[in-house]
Write a protein that holds these residues in place. Structure first.
Motif: not given
Length: 123
Positions: A91-100
């Motif tokens: 797959a294509v792997y994505y990193c993500a971020a959320k200020e929490t």
């Protein structure tokens, strides 16, 4: 925060890869981080997530025991160690971020995304 994912590649079944997610622009330690993946013709799915302090981690059942999410806030970098890879991990792997201070599972919650890195596992 800006995110840059790297470390993907072609590996044989049973092999390992380590993905990195380099963050810049804001205080990385304020953000929970997640990894998601999207295979051709399929919806994006949750893989793993880690609390902003690194004190809590969560995994999809499909990767539990094989993948490890971690982070090194001093270097503004997150990681996804992938062992015992299977063709279905392609797959294509994505990193993500959320200020929490929470650890979100849903991709709709994350508001910062990296560009994706391709992981291909051959049988």
């Amino acid at each position: 925060v800006q995110l840059q994912a790297s470390g993907g590649g072609l590996v044989q079944s049973g092999g390992s890869l380590r993905l990195s997610c380099a963050a810049s622009g804001r205080t990385f330690s304020s953000y929970a981080m997640g990894w998601f993946r999207q295979a051709p013709g399929k919806a994006r799915e949750f893989v793993a997530a880690i609390r902003r302090t690194g004190s809590s981690t969560y995994y999809a059942d499909s990767v539990k025991g094989r993948f490890t999410i971690s982070r090194y806030n001093a270097a503004n970098t997150g990681y996804l160690q992938m062992n015992s890879l299977k063709p279905e991990d392609t797959a294509v792997y994505y990193c993500a971020a959320k200020e929490t201070d929470l650890v979100p599972f849903g991709d709709h919650v994350y508001d910062h995304w990296g560009q994706g890195t391709q992981v291909t596992v051959s049988s």
